[in-house]
Design an enzyme around this catalytic site. Structure first.
Site, mmCIF file in Angstrom:
data_model
loop_
_atom_site.group_PDB
_atom_site.id
_atom_site.type_symbol
_atom_site.label_atom_id
_atom_site.label_comp_id
_atom_site.label_asym_id
_atom_site.label_seq_id
_atom_site.Cartn_x
_atom_site.Cartn_y
_atom_site.Cartn_z
ATOM 1 C CD1 TRP A 51 -25.854 46.935 -99.344
ATOM 2 C CD2 TRP A 51 -25.048 49.108 -100.653
ATOM 3 N NE1 TRP A 51 -24.123 47.225 -99.953
ATOM 4 C CE2 TRP A 51 -23.980 48.652 -100.670
ATOM 5 C CE3 TRP A 51 -25.018 50.722 -100.829
ATOM 6 C CZ2 TRP A 51 -22.802 48.919 -101.446
ATOM 7 C CZ3 TRP A 51 -24.114 50.988 -101.950
ATOM 8 C CH2 TRP A 51 -22.722 50.261 -101.777
ATOM 9 C CD GLU B 34 -29.365 46.438 -101.359
ATOM 10 O OE1 GLU B 34 -29.230 47.745 -101.117
ATOM 11 O OE2 GLU B 34 -28.545 46.326 -102.327
ATOM 12 C CE LYS C 58 -22.027 45.014 -103.661
ATOM 13 N NZ LYS C 58 -21.884 46.443 -104.057
ATOM 14 C CG ASP D 46 -28.565 43.553 -105.506
ATOM 15 O OD1 ASP D 46 -28.257 42.927 -106.445
ATOM 16 O OD2 ASP D 46 -28.917 45.347 -105.956
ATOM 17 C CG HIS E 264 -25.716 42.597 -103.546
ATOM 18 N ND1 HIS E 264 -26.072 43.829 -102.663
ATOM 19 C CD2 HIS E 264 -25.179 43.296 -104.347
ATOM 20 C CE1 HIS E 264 -26.264 44.777 -102.974
ATOM 21 N NE2 HIS E 264 -25.505 45.217 -104.239
ATOM 22 C CG HIS F 90 -31.951 46.041 -104.592
ATOM 23 N ND1 HIS F 90 -31.061 47.249 -104.069
ATOM 24 C CD2 HIS F 90 -33.461 47.071 -104.615
ATOM 25 C CE1 HIS F 90 -31.661 48.084 -103.432
ATOM 26 N NE2 HIS F 90 -33.414 48.071 -103.728
ATOM 27 C CG ASP G 10 -23.011 43.755 -107.519
ATOM 28 O OD1 ASP G 10 -23.359 44.754 -106.554
ATOM 29 O OD2 ASP G 10 -23.580 44.203 -108.386
ATOM 30 C CG ASP H 250 -25.680 47.522 -109.788
ATOM 31 O OD1 ASP H 250 -26.860 46.948 -109.028
ATOM 32 O OD2 ASP H 250 -24.352 47.902 -108.971
ATOM 33 C CG ASP I 205 -29.525 48.463 -107.230
ATOM 34 O OD1 ASP I 205 -29.573 49.010 -107.760
ATOM 35 O OD2 ASP I 205 -29.179 47.741 -106.275
HETATM 36 C C1 RNT Z 1 -24.808 48.353 -104.242
HETATM 37 C C2 RNT Z 1 -26.682 48.553 -104.064
HETATM 38 C C3 RNT Z 1 -27.501 48.861 -103.682
HETATM 39 C C4 RNT Z 1 -27.117 50.148 -104.679
HETATM 40 C C5 RNT Z 1 -28.549 51.378 -104.527
HETATM 41 C C6 RNT Z 1 -27.918 52.531 -105.263
HETATM 42 O O1 RNT Z 1 -24.739 47.176 -104.209
HETATM 43 O O2 RNT Z 1 -27.009 47.300 -104.569
HETATM 44 O O3 RNT Z 1 -28.902 49.010 -102.911
HETATM 45 O O4 RNT Z 1 -27.164 49.796 -105.829
HETATM 46 O O5 RNT Z 1 -28.642 51.817 -103.383
HETATM 47 ZN ZN ZN Z 2 -29.225 47.234 -104.700
#
Ligand code: RNT
Ligand code: ZN
Length: 412
Positions: free
Chosen positions: A181, A222, A224, A255, A258, A282, A290, A292, A322
């Site tokens: 990523w 990955e 985003k 993810d 994302h 993820h 986003d 997290d 994640d």
């Molecule tokens: C970031 C991505 C990525 C990170 C990690 C730490 O937006 O989701 O995967 O969160 O690699």
């Molecule tokens: Zn991620």
């Protein structure tokens, strides 16, 4: 009759075998991200987190050393049922005796303590190159940088990471999922959307020239949609990543934080499974953007799990967590998220899928809605409690977390 026995009978009325579900769920491997424990800082440079991702909050007890992080992960493993895998980032390299190697020079030996940790716990390892929190992230760019020296540095980093992933797979005997990523993008309207993506493509091509065994290392990409300070343009967009993985036969990683807030990963899984041998996830919780947040047992987490199970894809989906929250006890954050993923999987294994699928083919959407609503109040909690009991895990984790906080975390 115990609560579990009653639940078993109730589920059996729908043709659902709770014993089978319990057998299955404990073998679904969840890749546990190490970065919840130290707010995504790592050990190599201790640079502030960059790349459009942020950890907010300053709850006491953050892990500052490899020993602390490993001890915290052990506490998490103790409080979480089921099969786990260790997921680490390149920035968690551990250097002994004052030695240091920059990201383009890291070697397997810098992860030997993680390898030992994983082996002792019978776990495989997943790995991630770290394309952020480093002085060579120039103007927010890494693999897409117009500065050849910078771009090459990050290509070399990727190459080292493929070698390390291969080493992990060989040493643990379990495949290593290596996820790429990059944070690259622009805050405001770019004048050229093409060239950065072309450079990213070229960089990935160069990285992938590194030899590795495709049955041992699964390289993922990955995508985003945007990040903080990178609102207008993201180099590794969904279209870029999907096309790239398909052209190269590598693995897509989605993810669920994302995408645009009204897009759901649960709806994407079936399409991705039709065109990819494996897919990776993820699991996170987006809140408006986003962010997290810690995964909870919410609708989308349940729906993602249902899609994996309904499509009979438990062995085709690499599931990783994640998220990073520094505003609450980090161990609790970790455990809550991991348990939620497992709960969602167990719940998915307790759905009358064949009944629902045949109702759909007969266009009986009245029945589908009624059955789906019925399912929501079935005694899943009793089956979950039975699962924890069989895995020797207490249902209440808060007491153990608070004890650990008192005895270990506050003294840091
Ligand atoms: C970031 C991505 C990525 C990170 C990690 C730490 O937006 O989701 O995967 O969160 O690699
Ligand atoms: Zn991620």
């Amino acid at each position: 009759m115990s609560r579990y026995d009653e639940a078993r009978e109730l589920y059996a009325k729908y043709g659902i075998d709770t014993e089978k579900a319990l057998e299955k769920v404990k073998n679904v491997s969840i890749s546990v991200h190490c970065w919840q424990g130290d707010d995504v800082v790592g050990f190599d440079s201790k640079q502030a987190l960059s790349g459009g991702i942020q950890t907010t909050g300053n709850y006491p007890g953050k892990a500052n050393t490899p020993e602390e992080l490993m001890a915290d992960m052990d506490k998490v493993f103790e409080l979480t049922p089921g099969k786990k895998k260790l997921n680490i980032h390149a920035c968690y390299a551990i250097f002994e005796d004052g030695e240091f190697a920059d990201r383009d020079k890291i070697q397997p030996k810098h992860f030997d303590r993680w390898l030992k940790f994983a082996k002792e716990r019978n776990m495989g390892i997943d790995f991630n190159p770290t394309f952020f929190s480093h002085p060579n992230v120039k103007d927010g760019l890494t693999l897409s940088s117009p500065d050849e020296e910078i771009r090459k540095f990050w290509v070399e980093h990727g190459k080292r990471c493929i070698e390390i992933s291969q080493y992990f797979a060989e040493q643990t005997g379990e495949p290593c999922v290596m996820n790429i990523w990059i944070p690259d993008g622009y805050k405001d309207l770019p004048a050229d959307r093409f060239a950065p993506r072309a450079r990213f493509k070229k960089s990935l091509d160069e990285m992938l020239e590194t030899p590795y065994d495709k049955d041992k290392v699964y390289i993922c990409l990955e995508s985003k949609v945007f990040g903080i300070g990178v609102e207008s343009y993201t180099v590794g967009s969904a279209e870029f990543c999907m096309n790239y993985v398909n052209s190269k036969g590598i693995t897509p990683l989605m993810d669920n934080g994302h995408y645009h807030p009204t897009e759901v990963v649960s709806d994407k899984i079936s399409s991705m499974l039709l065109f990819n041998e494996k897919i990776a996830l993820h699991v996170t919780r987006g809140v408006r953007w986003d962010s997290d947040h810690v995964v909870i047992y919410d609708d989308e987490t349940r729906e993602i799990a249902k899609e994996i199970v309904r499509n009979d894809a438990l062995d085709r989906v690499f599931i990783a967590t994640d998220y990073f929250d520094a505003s609450i006890n980090r161990i609790s954050a970790w455990v809550t998220g991991l348990r939620s993923v497992q709960k969602a999987l167990l719940n998915a294994l307790l759905q009358p899928d064949s009944l629902l699928k045949s109702l759909q083919d007969e266009n009986k959407f009245t029945d589908i809605m009624a059955v789906m609503e019925e399912m929501k109040t079935m005694p899943m909690g009793d089956v979950w409690a039975e699962y924890l009991k069989r895995e020797n895990v207490e249902s209440d984790y808060l007491t153990a977390v608070k004890k650990y906080e008192r005895e270990v975390l506050v003294n840091r």
